[in-house]
Design a protein around this motif. Structure first.
Motif, PDB file in Angstrom:
ATOM      1  N   PRO A 196      -5.911  14.489  17.069  1.00 22.15           N
ATOM      2  CA  PRO A 196      -4.650  14.948  16.481  1.00 22.15           C
ATOM      3  C   PRO A 196      -4.049  16.202  17.084  1.00 22.15           C
ATOM      4  O   PRO A 196      -2.833  16.317  17.173  1.00 22.15           O
ATOM      5  CB  PRO A 196      -5.025  15.174  15.006  1.00 22.15           C
ATOM      6  N   LEU A 241       2.590  14.498  16.685  1.00 26.13           N
ATOM      7  CA  LEU A 241       3.180  14.466  15.350  1.00 26.13           C
ATOM      8  C   LEU A 241       2.381  15.245  14.316  1.00 26.13           C
ATOM      9  O   LEU A 241       2.828  15.420  13.187  1.00 26.13           O
ATOM     10  CB  LEU A 241       3.326  13.011  14.891  1.00 26.13           C
ATOM     11  N   CYS A 242       1.205  15.710  14.696  1.00 24.16           N
ATOM     12  CA  CYS A 242       0.369  16.453  13.752  1.00 24.16           C
ATOM     13  C   CYS A 242       0.661  17.944  13.867  1.00 24.16           C
ATOM     14  O   CYS A 242       0.397  18.556  14.894  1.00 24.16           O
ATOM     15  CB  CYS A 242      -1.110  16.180  14.026  1.00 24.16           C
ATOM     16  N   TYR A 279       0.421  12.333  21.672  1.00 23.36           N
ATOM     17  CA  TYR A 279       0.610  12.215  20.226  1.00 23.36           C
ATOM     18  C   TYR A 279       0.801  13.629  19.689  1.00 23.36           C
ATOM     19  O   TYR A 279      -0.130  14.417  19.629  1.00 23.36           O
ATOM     20  CB  TYR A 279      -0.632  11.570  19.614  1.00 23.36           C
ATOM     21  N   LEU A 315      -1.171   3.982  13.514  1.00 20.90           N
ATOM     22  CA  LEU A 315      -0.927   5.413  13.480  1.00 20.90           C
ATOM     23  C   LEU A 315       0.318   5.729  12.667  1.00 20.90           C
ATOM     24  O   LEU A 315       1.172   4.879  12.432  1.00 20.90           O
ATOM     25  CB  LEU A 315      -0.770   5.950  14.902  1.00 20.90           C
ATOM     26  N   CYS A 316       0.391   6.987  12.263  1.00 23.47           N
ATOM     27  CA  CYS A 316       1.486   7.452  11.425  1.00 23.47           C
ATOM     28  C   CYS A 316       2.663   7.869  12.310  1.00 23.47           C
ATOM     29  O   CYS A 316       2.926   9.057  12.506  1.00 23.47           O
ATOM     30  CB  CYS A 316       1.001   8.615  10.558  1.00 23.47           C
ATOM     31  N   VAL A 317       3.354   6.885  12.876  1.00 24.07           N
ATOM     32  CA  VAL A 317       4.464   7.150  13.791  1.00 24.07           C
ATOM     33  C   VAL A 317       5.658   6.276  13.417  1.00 24.07           C
ATOM     34  O   VAL A 317       5.489   5.164  12.905  1.00 24.07           O
ATOM     35  CB  VAL A 317       4.062   6.870  15.255  1.00 24.07           C
ATOM     36  N   PRO A 368       0.070  12.243   9.576  1.00 26.32           N
ATOM     37  CA  PRO A 368      -0.253  12.082  11.008  1.00 26.32           C
ATOM     38  C   PRO A 368      -1.475  12.874  11.453  1.00 26.32           C
ATOM     39  O   PRO A 368      -2.008  12.630  12.532  1.00 26.32           O
ATOM     40  CB  PRO A 368       1.012  12.571  11.714  1.00 26.32           C
ATOM     41  N   THR A 386       6.253   9.835   7.131  1.00 26.50           N
ATOM     42  CA  THR A 386       5.698  10.989   6.433  1.00 26.50           C
ATOM     43  C   THR A 386       6.608  11.512   5.328  1.00 26.50           C
ATOM     44  O   THR A 386       6.196  12.383   4.555  1.00 26.50           O
ATOM     45  CB  THR A 386       5.424  12.150   7.412  1.00 26.50           C
TER      46      THR A 386
END
Length: 222
Positions: free
Chosen positions: A111, A156-157, A154, A21-23, A96, A39
């Motif tokens: 998301p 972050l989106c 989650y 994941l984009c974290v 994300p 990001t």
């Protein structure tokens, strides 16, 4: 052999794969270490271990490097570094909001809705959408389990933010008649020709018609 229930199948599949994941990732980091914002190459997170249990976590918000600097994730630097205009210093970024299935059995957070999660099945590009149960209504993306703790969501989106993670056109969430050209970390705004709107799927301006111009940040998708 008794047939497996859907829940058992999902648990078995989840054991086969883990999500990338984009974290920000503080795994194996130490108190005060810095990790790149995945990001944005101009920002970083601090790592800290609040419980002193050997599991550091990233700061709640990222820190921006001084003007003219970027965050160099090299293990020999891991700090803000002077931008070299002759080098491609802003690469390897991710979005994300762009959750994609890559391996069967992977569990992914939904998301924009913490009450749901996604299960990747076979070669089907569309994952299976699952609701968490009423007694544990929030999906914890770190453990891949539903929980009663909403702090593990989650989150972050943000569809209202313009993220520049790779070269090309990106949607302007506030203006369906325009778009941005992205060249990380720079973004430049563009307007579509008169009478046209931006098609976010095909990444082109096209003739305007009834219903095809909607600003996503104004239709309850937050």
């Amino acid at each position: 052999m008794w047939p497996l229930s859907l829940a058992s199948i999902l648990l078995l599949l989840a054991a086969l794969a883990s999500a990338q994941l984009c974290v920000p990732d503080c795994t194996n980091m130490h108190e005060g270490d810095k990790v790149m914002d995945p990001t944005n190459c101009l920002r970083f997170y601090y790592c800290s271990d609040p419980d002193n249990n050997g599991h550091p976590v990233p700061s709640s918000e990222p820190i921006t490097c001084p003007e003219g600097f970027y965050f160099n994730p090299s293990p020999y630097v891991k700090d803000c570094d002077k931008v070299d205009p002759d080098k491609d210093y802003c690469t390897g970024l991710c979005d994300p909001c762009a959750i994609e299935c890559k391996e069967p059995g992977t569990l992914l957070p939904f998301p924009r809705d913490c009450h749901k999660y996604l299960v990747c099945l076979g070669n089907n590009p569309e994952p299976l959408e699952i609701n968490c149960p009423d007694d544990k209504p929030f999906f914890d993306y770190k453990t891949d389990l539903c929980s009663d703790d909403n702090s593990l969501c989650y989150n972050l989106c943000d569809p209202c933010k313009v993220l520049c993670v790779k070269k090309g056109k990106v949607l302007d969430p506030h203006n369906c008649k325009g778009y941005y050209y992205c060249d990380p970390p720079q973004v430049a705004p563009f307007e579509c020709p008169a009478g046209e709107v931006f098609n976010a799927q095909d990444l082109v301006c096209e003739a305007s018609s009834s219903g095809n111009c909607t600003n996503i940040c104004e239709v309850g998708l937050l």
